[in-house]
Scaffold this motif. Structure first.
Motif, PDB file in Angstrom:
ATOM      1  N   GLU A  63      30.197 -68.370  37.367  1.00  0.00           N
ATOM      2  CA  GLU A  63      28.927 -67.882  37.878  1.00  0.00           C
ATOM      3  C   GLU A  63      28.212 -67.110  36.776  1.00  0.00           C
ATOM      4  O   GLU A  63      28.844 -66.479  35.944  1.00  0.00           O
ATOM      5  N   PRO A  64      26.882 -67.123  36.773  1.00  0.00           N
ATOM      6  CA  PRO A  64      26.125 -66.518  35.682  1.00  0.00           C
ATOM      7  C   PRO A  64      25.916 -65.007  35.786  1.00  0.00           C
ATOM      8  O   PRO A  64      25.282 -64.426  34.914  1.00  0.00           O
ATOM      9  N   TRP A  65      26.430 -64.358  36.800  1.00  0.00           N
ATOM     10  CA  TRP A  65      26.199 -62.909  36.945  1.00  0.00           C
ATOM     11  C   TRP A  65      27.169 -62.168  36.053  1.00  0.00           C
ATOM     12  O   TRP A  65      28.298 -61.877  36.405  1.00  0.00           O
ATOM     13  N   LEU A  66      26.714 -61.869  34.871  1.00  0.00           N
ATOM     14  CA  LEU A  66      27.551 -61.386  33.780  1.00  0.00           C
ATOM     15  C   LEU A  66      28.283 -60.085  34.069  1.00  0.00           C
ATOM     16  O   LEU A  66      29.443 -59.944  33.747  1.00  0.00           O
ATOM     17  N   TYR A  67      27.656 -59.112  34.661  1.00  0.00           N
ATOM     18  CA  TYR A  67      28.261 -57.785  34.793  1.00  0.00           C
ATOM     19  C   TYR A  67      29.047 -57.592  36.090  1.00  0.00           C
ATOM     20  O   TYR A  67      29.469 -56.489  36.389  1.00  0.00           O
ATOM     21  N   GLN A  68      29.266 -58.654  36.835  1.00  0.00           N
ATOM     22  CA  GLN A  68      30.107 -58.592  38.029  1.00  0.00           C
ATOM     23  C   GLN A  68      31.499 -59.089  37.668  1.00  0.00           C
ATOM     24  O   GLN A  68      31.670 -60.198  37.181  1.00  0.00           O
ATOM     25  N   LYS A  69      32.500 -58.263  37.914  1.00  0.00           N
ATOM     26  CA  LYS A  69      33.868 -58.580  37.505  1.00  0.00           C
ATOM     27  C   LYS A  69      34.638 -59.442  38.496  1.00  0.00           C
ATOM     28  O   LYS A  69      35.651 -60.012  38.155  1.00  0.00           O
ATOM     29  N   GLU A  70      34.178 -59.538  39.729  1.00  0.00           N
ATOM     30  CA  GLU A  70      34.946 -60.212  40.771  1.00  0.00           C
ATOM     31  C   GLU A  70      35.211 -61.677  40.454  1.00  0.00           C
ATOM     32  O   GLU A  70      36.254 -62.211  40.795  1.00  0.00           O
ATOM     33  N   LYS A  71      34.241 -62.333  39.857  1.00  0.00           N
ATOM     34  CA  LYS A  71      34.384 -63.744  39.494  1.00  0.00           C
ATOM     35  C   LYS A  71      34.171 -63.842  37.995  1.00  0.00           C
ATOM     36  O   LYS A  71      33.169 -63.386  37.474  1.00  0.00           O
ATOM     37  N   SER A  72      35.162 -64.421  37.322  1.00  0.00           N
ATOM     38  CA  SER A  72      35.120 -64.388  35.871  1.00  0.00           C
ATOM     39  C   SER A  72      35.645 -65.688  35.275  1.00  0.00           C
ATOM     40  O   SER A  72      36.154 -66.553  35.980  1.00  0.00           O
ATOM     41  N   TYR A  73      35.524 -65.811  33.980  1.00  0.00           N
ATOM     42  CA  TYR A  73      36.050 -66.939  33.214  1.00  0.00           C
ATOM     43  C   TYR A  73      36.414 -66.417  31.836  1.00  0.00           C
ATOM     44  O   TYR A  73      36.094 -65.274  31.486  1.00  0.00           O
ATOM     45  N   CYS A  74      37.098 -67.217  31.034  1.00  0.00           N
ATOM     46  CA  CYS A  74      37.751 -66.741  29.812  1.00  0.00           C
ATOM     47  C   CYS A  74      36.855 -65.924  28.882  1.00  0.00           C
ATOM     48  O   CYS A  74      37.174 -64.795  28.538  1.00  0.00           O
TER      49      CYS A  74
END
Length: 91
Positions: A30-41
């Motif tokens: 997901e593109p919401w950079l400053y949200q930690k709940e959903k992330s990628y490498c």
């Protein structure tokens, strides 16, 4: 990050202790950079520096609607804070 090794250490500690062990983020692009709940490498690396080390080391994206691409991650660091290759898997 050879010019600021303390930031690299702080980011690594934050990534492990706060993000991995505490938050257990879900893998999602997901593109919401400053949200930690959903992330990628590559976002995980960016956020470890953002929350765990120094905001000054990174470029800030005003809207937070931004992807951190693995091949472009080095350009998301501010001048003077760029990470350096320390370990290489291939030549």
């Amino acid at each position: 990050m050879t010019s600021h090794p303390e930031y690299a250490k702080e980011a690594a500690q934050y990534a492990y202790n706060d993000m991995y062990k505490t938050d257990s983020p879900v893998y999602n692009l997901e593109p919401w950079l400053y949200q930690k709940e959903k992330s990628y490498c590559s976002k995980y690396v960016y956020l470890a520096y953002w929350f765990g080390a120094a905001h000054a080391a990174l470029k800030r994206f005003i809207t937070g609607f931004h992807y951190i691409m693995p091949h472009h991650l080095i350009y998301d660091f501010s001048s003077g804070y760029s990470p350096a290759d320390i370990y290489k898997v291939t030549e």
